[in-house]
Scaffold this motif. Structure first.
Motif, PDB file in Angstrom:
ATOM      1  N   ASN A 173       0.832  -1.206   0.000  1.00  0.00           N
ATOM      2  CA  ASN A 173       0.000   0.000   0.000  1.00  0.00           C
ATOM      3  C   ASN A 173       0.868   1.258   0.000  1.00  0.00           C
ATOM      4  O   ASN A 173       0.639   2.199   0.758  1.00  0.00           O
ATOM      5  CB  ASN A 173      -0.944   0.018   1.211  1.00  0.00           C
ATOM      6  N   ARG A 174       1.863   1.254  -0.882  1.00  0.00           N
ATOM      7  CA  ARG A 174       2.785   2.390  -0.989  1.00  0.00           C
ATOM      8  C   ARG A 174       2.932   2.805  -2.452  1.00  0.00           C
ATOM      9  O   ARG A 174       3.230   1.975  -3.308  1.00  0.00           O
ATOM     10  CB  ARG A 174       4.163   2.033  -0.437  1.00  0.00           C
ATOM     11  N   ASP A 175       2.731   4.093  -2.711  1.00  0.00           N
ATOM     12  CA  ASP A 175       2.940   4.599  -4.063  1.00  0.00           C
ATOM     13  C   ASP A 175       4.423   4.610  -4.416  1.00  0.00           C
ATOM     14  O   ASP A 175       4.801   4.382  -5.568  1.00  0.00           O
ATOM     15  CB  ASP A 175       2.374   6.017  -4.196  1.00  0.00           C
ATOM     16  N   VAL A 176       5.252   4.912  -3.415  1.00  0.00           N
ATOM     17  CA  VAL A 176       6.694   4.994  -3.619  1.00  0.00           C
ATOM     18  C   VAL A 176       7.382   4.004  -2.692  1.00  0.00           C
ATOM     19  O   VAL A 176       7.137   3.997  -1.476  1.00  0.00           O
ATOM     20  CB  VAL A 176       7.213   6.417  -3.351  1.00  0.00           C
ATOM     21  N   LEU A 177       8.243   3.165  -3.259  1.00  0.00           N
ATOM     22  CA  LEU A 177       9.020   2.206  -2.475  1.00  0.00           C
ATOM     23  C   LEU A 177      10.359   2.834  -2.108  1.00  0.00           C
ATOM     24  O   LEU A 177      10.983   3.524  -2.920  1.00  0.00           O
ATOM     25  CB  LEU A 177       9.254   0.930  -3.283  1.00  0.00           C
ATOM     26  N   ASP A 178      10.794   2.604  -0.887  1.00  0.00           N
ATOM     27  CA  ASP A 178      12.066   3.196  -0.445  1.00  0.00           C
ATOM     28  C   ASP A 178      13.253   2.572  -1.172  1.00  0.00           C
ATOM     29  O   ASP A 178      14.089   3.286  -1.739  1.00  0.00           O
ATOM     30  CB  ASP A 178      12.232   3.010   1.068  1.00  0.00           C
ATOM     31  N   ILE A 179      13.348   1.246  -1.116  1.00  0.00           N
ATOM     32  CA  ILE A 179      14.491   0.531  -1.696  1.00  0.00           C
ATOM     33  C   ILE A 179      13.978  -0.710  -2.409  1.00  0.00           C
ATOM     34  O   ILE A 179      13.142  -1.438  -1.877  1.00  0.00           O
ATOM     35  CB  ILE A 179      15.489   0.100  -0.598  1.00  0.00           C
ATOM     36  N   PHE A 180      14.485  -0.944  -3.616  1.00  0.00           N
ATOM     37  CA  PHE A 180      14.189  -2.189  -4.309  1.00  0.00           C
ATOM     38  C   PHE A 180      15.474  -2.687  -4.956  1.00  0.00           C
ATOM     39  O   PHE A 180      16.194  -1.926  -5.607  1.00  0.00           O
ATOM     40  CB  PHE A 180      13.095  -2.021  -5.366  1.00  0.00           C
ATOM     41  N   LEU A 181      15.761  -3.975  -4.760  1.00  0.00           N
ATOM     42  CA  LEU A 181      17.049  -4.540  -5.139  1.00  0.00           C
ATOM     43  C   LEU A 181      16.908  -5.753  -6.042  1.00  0.00           C
ATOM     44  O   LEU A 181      15.898  -6.450  -6.016  1.00  0.00           O
ATOM     45  CB  LEU A 181      17.813  -4.991  -3.881  1.00  0.00           C
ATOM     46  N   LEU A 182      17.959  -6.017  -6.811  1.00  0.00           N
ATOM     47  CA  LEU A 182      18.129  -7.330  -7.404  1.00  0.00           C
ATOM     48  C   LEU A 182      18.495  -8.278  -6.267  1.00  0.00           C
ATOM     49  O   LEU A 182      19.441  -8.019  -5.524  1.00  0.00           O
ATOM     50  CB  LEU A 182      19.263  -7.325  -8.434  1.00  0.00           C
ATOM     51  N   HIS A 183      17.741  -9.337  -6.141  1.00  0.00           N
ATOM     52  CA  HIS A 183      17.912 -10.268  -5.027  1.00  0.00           C
ATOM     53  C   HIS A 183      18.999 -11.282  -5.349  1.00  0.00           C
ATOM     54  O   HIS A 183      18.942 -11.972  -6.347  1.00  0.00           O
ATOM     55  CB  HIS A 183      16.577 -10.978  -4.771  1.00  0.00           C
ATOM     56  N   GLU A 184      20.011 -11.335  -4.486  1.00  0.00           N
ATOM     57  CA  GLU A 184      21.018 -12.398  -4.509  1.00  0.00           C
ATOM     58  C   GLU A 184      21.738 -12.510  -5.860  1.00  0.00           C
ATOM     59  O   GLU A 184      21.657 -13.521  -6.554  1.00  0.00           O
ATOM     60  CB  GLU A 184      20.360 -13.735  -4.151  1.00  0.00           C
ATOM     61  N   VAL A 185      22.449 -11.470  -6.212  1.00  0.00           N
ATOM     62  CA  VAL A 185      23.258 -11.509  -7.430  1.00  0.00           C
ATOM     63  C   VAL A 185      24.481 -12.394  -7.176  1.00  0.00           C
ATOM     64  O   VAL A 185      25.179 -12.236  -6.165  1.00  0.00           O
ATOM     65  CB  VAL A 185      23.695 -10.099  -7.857  1.00  0.00           C
ATOM     66  N   ARG A 186      24.730 -13.316  -8.078  1.00  0.00           N
ATOM     67  CA  ARG A 186      25.814 -14.281  -7.914  1.00  0.00           C
ATOM     68  C   ARG A 186      26.978 -13.960  -8.840  1.00  0.00           C
ATOM     69  O   ARG A 186      26.877 -13.136  -9.748  1.00  0.00           O
ATOM     70  CB  ARG A 186      25.297 -15.700  -8.185  1.00  0.00           C
ATOM     71  N   GLN A 235      20.482  -7.817 -16.664  1.00  0.00           N
ATOM     72  CA  GLN A 235      20.491  -6.416 -17.059  1.00  0.00           C
ATOM     73  C   GLN A 235      19.095  -5.896 -17.410  1.00  0.00           C
ATOM     74  O   GLN A 235      18.805  -4.712 -17.233  1.00  0.00           O
ATOM     75  CB  GLN A 235      21.449  -6.199 -18.224  1.00  0.00           C
ATOM     76  N   GLY A 236      18.212  -6.769 -17.890  1.00  0.00           N
ATOM     77  CA  GLY A 236      16.837  -6.337 -18.139  1.00  0.00           C
ATOM     78  C   GLY A 236      16.161  -5.897 -16.855  1.00  0.00           C
ATOM     79  O   GLY A 236      15.502  -4.838 -16.811  1.00  0.00           O
ATOM     80  N   ALA A 237      16.340  -6.674 -15.795  1.00  0.00           N
ATOM     81  CA  ALA A 237      15.763  -6.315 -14.496  1.00  0.00           C
ATOM     82  C   ALA A 237      16.410  -5.050 -13.944  1.00  0.00           C
ATOM     83  O   ALA A 237      15.735  -4.200 -13.343  1.00  0.00           O
ATOM     84  CB  ALA A 237      15.944  -7.480 -13.517  1.00  0.00           C
ATOM     85  N   TRP A 238      17.715  -4.905 -14.151  1.00  0.00           N
ATOM     86  CA  TRP A 238      18.417  -3.709 -13.676  1.00  0.00           C
ATOM     87  C   TRP A 238      17.919  -2.463 -14.408  1.00  0.00           C
ATOM     88  O   TRP A 238      17.743  -1.399 -13.798  1.00  0.00           O
ATOM     89  CB  TRP A 238      19.918  -3.895 -13.865  1.00  0.00           C
ATOM     90  N   GLU A 239      17.647  -2.584 -15.685  1.00  0.00           N
ATOM     91  CA  GLU A 239      17.093  -1.453 -16.438  1.00  0.00           C
ATOM     92  C   GLU A 239      15.714  -1.066 -15.898  1.00  0.00           C
ATOM     93  O   GLU A 239      15.385   0.126 -15.826  1.00  0.00           O
ATOM     94  CB  GLU A 239      16.996  -1.819 -17.917  1.00  0.00           C
ATOM     95  N   ALA A 240      14.936  -2.065 -15.511  1.00  0.00           N
ATOM     96  CA  ALA A 240      13.615  -1.776 -14.940  1.00  0.00           C
ATOM     97  C   ALA A 240      13.745  -1.010 -13.626  1.00  0.00           C
ATOM     98  O   ALA A 240      12.965  -0.080 -13.354  1.00  0.00           O
ATOM     99  CB  ALA A 240      12.845  -3.079 -14.724  1.00  0.00           C
ATOM    100  N   LEU A 241      14.712  -1.378 -12.803  1.00  0.00           N
ATOM    101  CA  LEU A 241      14.923  -0.667 -11.543  1.00  0.00           C
ATOM    102  C   LEU A 241      15.356   0.775 -11.794  1.00  0.00           C
ATOM    103  O   LEU A 241      14.878   1.706 -11.124  1.00  0.00           O
ATOM    104  CB  LEU A 241      15.968  -1.390 -10.697  1.00  0.00           C
ATOM    105  N   GLN A 242      16.241   0.962 -12.771  1.00  0.00           N
ATOM    106  CA  GLN A 242      16.677   2.327 -13.080  1.00  0.00           C
ATOM    107  C   GLN A 242      15.508   3.168 -13.588  1.00  0.00           C
ATOM    108  O   GLN A 242      15.386   4.357 -13.235  1.00  0.00           O
ATOM    109  CB  GLN A 242      17.784   2.283 -14.127  1.00  0.00           C
ATOM    110  N   GLU A 243      14.648   2.567 -14.390  1.00  0.00           N
ATOM    111  CA  GLU A 243      13.495   3.291 -14.907  1.00  0.00           C
ATOM    112  C   GLU A 243      12.529   3.647 -13.775  1.00  0.00           C
ATOM    113  O   GLU A 243      11.976   4.754 -13.733  1.00  0.00           O
ATOM    114  CB  GLU A 243      12.785   2.455 -15.966  1.00  0.00           C
ATOM    115  N   ALA A 244      12.327   2.704 -12.852  1.00  0.00           N
ATOM    116  CA  ALA A 244      11.428   2.958 -11.717  1.00  0.00           C
ATOM    117  C   ALA A 244      11.955   4.096 -10.852  1.00  0.00           C
ATOM    118  O   ALA A 244      11.178   4.930 -10.364  1.00  0.00           O
ATOM    119  CB  ALA A 244      11.274   1.686 -10.885  1.00  0.00           C
ATOM    120  N   LYS A 245      13.255   4.154 -10.681  1.00  0.00           N
ATOM    121  CA  LYS A 245      13.840   5.251  -9.907  1.00  0.00           C
ATOM    122  C   LYS A 245      13.667   6.578 -10.650  1.00  0.00           C
ATOM    123  O   LYS A 245      13.330   7.600 -10.037  1.00  0.00           O
ATOM    124  CB  LYS A 245      15.314   4.974  -9.632  1.00  0.00           C
ATOM    125  N   ALA A 246      13.875   6.562 -11.954  1.00  0.00           N
ATOM    126  CA  ALA A 246      13.712   7.781 -12.752  1.00  0.00           C
ATOM    127  C   ALA A 246      12.276   8.288 -12.707  1.00  0.00           C
ATOM    128  O   ALA A 246      12.032   9.505 -12.728  1.00  0.00           O
ATOM    129  CB  ALA A 246      14.141   7.518 -14.197  1.00  0.00           C
TER     130      ALA A 246
END
Length: 318
Positions: free
Chosen positions: A99-112, A121-132
Motif C-alpha cells: 500500500n505504498r505509491d513509492v518504495l524506499d528501496i528495491f534490489l536485485l535479489h542475490e546476485v551471484r 540487465q533487463g531487471a536492472w534497467e527496470a529498476l533504473q526506470e522505476a527510480k527515474a
C-alpha cells in the motif's frame, strides 16, 4: 535508536533493521496476526528499517503491522527476476501489497558471481526506470559474493549494497568457492567509500553464530561502512535482546535461547530433480550416493530458500 544516513540517499535508518524472512513461510510460517505483532513490537520499540523480498511472501505481515503506525519505516524489498517486464511486475506487486505509491528501496535479489549480473540487465534497467519515474527511491543488489560486492563501487547508478558478512565468514562466496570475511569487509568499505549505502545480512550466520551473540554483533558493528544490520526476528524477546545489546546491558558471554533450526531433505519424498541444488545460495545441497538431494548441515544457513522450489515438498524444517 539513533539513525544513520544510508550512503548518499535521503534515507535514514536505525543501526539494526527487522529482517522479515523468519516470520514468513520460508522459515517459521507464523500466523499473520502473530508475525505482524512481532514486527509491530520492534517498530514501536524504535526500529525503523524493514527488509523483505518478493520471494519471502511477507508483504501481508508488513502491511498488517503498519496499520495505524504513527511513522513510515524504511522498507527494502528485492526480487529474483531477471527480465525487464518481470521486474516491473515485481515492483508493482510490492507497491500494491505494501500500500505504498513509492518504495524506499528495491534490489536485485542475490546476485551471484559469473554471468548473473550480465544476465539480469533487463531487471536492472527496470529498476533504473522505476527510480527515474520516482516510484523507487534507491536501487541496488543483495549478494553473498565478494566479487559481486566489489562491483558495487563501480556502478554509478547503484545506491545500495546489501551483502552477507559475519565473523566466521559463513555463507560468504568468492567466485565458485568460499570467501573470507576480510575480503568481504574490504569490498564493503570500498562501496561505502564510493558513496553507496550498505546494510548487512546474516550477522549470526543463519542462527549458527547465535551462541556468540555479542561477539557476532560487535564484529559487524565495528566494520567501517555499514549503516545498518538486518537481524531476523521471530519472537519479541529477540527484539528485547537486541535493544539490551545497544543499551550496553549484555555481558560479552551472553547467550540467548538458541533455536536450533535445521533443514533436511526427506529421502523418501525426494524426486532428484535438482531444483533445490540450483536455489541454495550457499551450495549446501548436493547429490548423495543414492542420487538424491542431501543437505550439509555444516554450511547450511537455514534460510529456507530451498523449500518453496521443491515440487515434492520433500524439504522439512525442524
Amino acid at each position: 535508536m539513533e539513525k544513520r544516513q544510508l550512503g548518499k540517499t535521503a534515507l535514514w535508518v536505525t543501526p539494526a533493521g527487522f529482517g522479515a524472512l523468519p516470520i514468513g513461510p520460508c522459515q517459521m510460517d507464523l500466523p499473520l496476526a502473530e508475525g505482524a505483532e512481532v514486527l509491530r513490537y520492534a517498530l514501536e520499540r524504535g526500529i525503523n528499517f524493514i527488509d523483505t523480498a518478493q520471494y519471502y511472501h511477507t508483504y501481508p505481515y508488513i502491511r498488517e503491522a503498519l496499520k495505524g503506525l504513527p511513522f513510515d519505516p524504511v522498507i527494502s524489498s528485492k526480487s529474483l527476476e531477471t527480465g525487464f517486464e518481470e521486474m516491473n511486475a515485481a515492483i508493482e506487486e510490492a507497491r500494491k501489497a505494501l500500500n505504498r505509491d513509492v518504495l524506499d528501496i528495491f534490489l536485485l535479489h542475490e546476485v551471484r558471481a559469473g554471468s548473473d549480473w550480465k544476465d539480469r540487465q533487463g531487471a536492472w534497467e527496470a529498476l533504473q526506470e522505476a527510480k527515474a519515474k520516482g516510484i523507487v527511491k534507491a536501487i541496488g543488489f543483495s549478494t553473498h559474493h565478494v566479487d559481486v560486492a566489489e562491483k558495487a563501487a563501480q556502478i554509478p547508478e547503484l545506491d545500495i549494497l546489501f551483502p552477507l558478512i559475519n565473523f566466521k565468514g559463513l555463507g560468504i562466496r568468492h567466485g565458485d568457492g568460499p570467501g573470507t570475511p576480510e575480503d568481504m569487509a574490504k569490498a564493503i568499505k570500498g562501496a561505502a567509500d564510493a558513496g553507496k549505502g550498505v546494510f548487512s545480512m546474516k550477522v549470526f550466520g543463519g542462527g549458527n553464530l547465535t551462541p556468540d551473540y555479542v561477539k557476532a554483533l560487535d564484529y559487524v558493528q565495528g566494520l567501517p561502512g555499514i549503516a545498518s544490520m538486518m537481524i531476523g526476528f521471530g519472537h519479541k524477546y529477540e527484539v528485547d535482546h537486541l535493544f539490551d545489546y545497544f543499551a550496553g546491558k549484555l555481558h560479552s558471554g551472553f547467550t540467548p535461547p538458541v533455536n536450533h533450526k535445521k533443514i533436511r531433505v526427506s529421502q523418501s519424498d525426494c524426486l532428484g530433480c535438482g531444483a533445490c541444488l540450483k536455489r541454495c545460495p550457499n551450495h549446501a545441497i548436493a547429490w548423495n550416493h543414492n542420487g538424491l538431494a542431501e543437505i550439509d548441515e555444516r554450511i547450511c544457513l537455514t534460510c529456507g530458500y530451498c523449500a518453496p522450489v521443491c515440487p515434492a515438498m520433500a524439504i522439512i524444517r525442524y
